[in-house]
Design a protein around this motif. Sequence first.
Motif, mmCIF file in Angstrom:
data_model
loop_
_atom_site.group_PDB
_atom_site.id
_atom_site.type_symbol
_atom_site.label_atom_id
_atom_site.label_comp_id
_atom_site.label_asym_id
_atom_site.label_seq_id
_atom_site.Cartn_x
_atom_site.Cartn_y
_atom_site.Cartn_z
ATOM 1 N N GLU A 135 3.944 -7.045 -36.828
ATOM 2 C CA GLU A 135 4.821 -7.598 -35.784
ATOM 3 C C GLU A 135 5.972 -8.411 -36.369
ATOM 4 O OE1 GLU A 135 4.397 -6.852 -32.504
ATOM 5 O OE2 GLU A 135 2.753 -5.590 -33.242
ATOM 6 N N GLU A 136 5.795 -8.864 -37.607
ATOM 7 C CA GLU A 136 6.767 -9.720 -38.287
ATOM 8 C C GLU A 136 7.101 -10.957 -37.456
ATOM 9 O OE1 GLU A 136 10.117 -7.281 -39.461
ATOM 10 O OE2 GLU A 136 8.974 -6.446 -41.128
ATOM 11 N N ARG A 137 6.031 -11.608 -36.967
ATOM 12 C CA ARG A 137 6.214 -12.845 -36.214
ATOM 13 C C ARG A 137 4.923 -13.650 -36.205
ATOM 14 N NH1 ARG A 137 5.613 -11.364 -29.863
ATOM 15 N NH2 ARG A 137 5.098 -13.541 -29.748
ATOM 16 N N GLU A 138 5.061 -14.920 -35.819
ATOM 17 C CA GLU A 138 3.928 -15.837 -35.768
ATOM 18 C C GLU A 138 3.290 -15.845 -34.382
ATOM 19 O OE1 GLU A 138 5.091 -19.491 -38.748
ATOM 20 O OE2 GLU A 138 5.317 -19.778 -36.587
ATOM 21 N N TRP A 188 0.701 -15.324 -39.122
ATOM 22 C CA TRP A 188 1.809 -14.381 -39.262
ATOM 23 C C TRP A 188 1.204 -12.979 -39.298
ATOM 24 C CZ3 TRP A 188 6.993 -14.376 -39.095
ATOM 25 C CH2 TRP A 188 7.659 -13.246 -39.577
ATOM 26 N N THR A 206 -1.899 -21.007 -36.905
ATOM 27 C CA THR A 206 -0.651 -20.260 -36.801
ATOM 28 C C THR A 206 -0.777 -19.079 -37.747
ATOM 29 O OG1 THR A 206 0.575 -22.289 -36.337
ATOM 30 C CG2 THR A 206 1.858 -20.373 -37.051
#
Length: 120
Positions: A50-53, A46, A44
């Motif tokens: 994109e500021e997302r996983e 980060w 996983t």
Amino acid sequence: MTPASTQENWPLSGIEVVMLESFEDGQYIGQTGYIRAVSGPISTVWLYEEEREFECQSYQMKPVVPKKQDKVVIITGNRRGNLGQLINIDNDDGIVKADKSLELRILKLDSLAKLSAHHM
């Protein structure tokens, strides 16, 4: 020695990575992030921009090559998972001051990865 990024078991939590073109049709090529968790072959990650996983596999990313003074983690061999600080670079070797023992170790740069500031 085989570079760590070509081996499947190099990912560890806290490592900074760069996404490769094989990830999500190449739309995130070159973006950096860090591994939040590893479960078998899936990591996983980060992504900062994109500021997302995202979930991905080791062939879809590579570890960020550390620079002098970076906190590092050893990603191959019997010291895998040990932390330290990269105090100097000599060609393909890194001189690492181990966190726990304070010993100086000379290791191949491709056996080291930059530790994310988010992990410290």
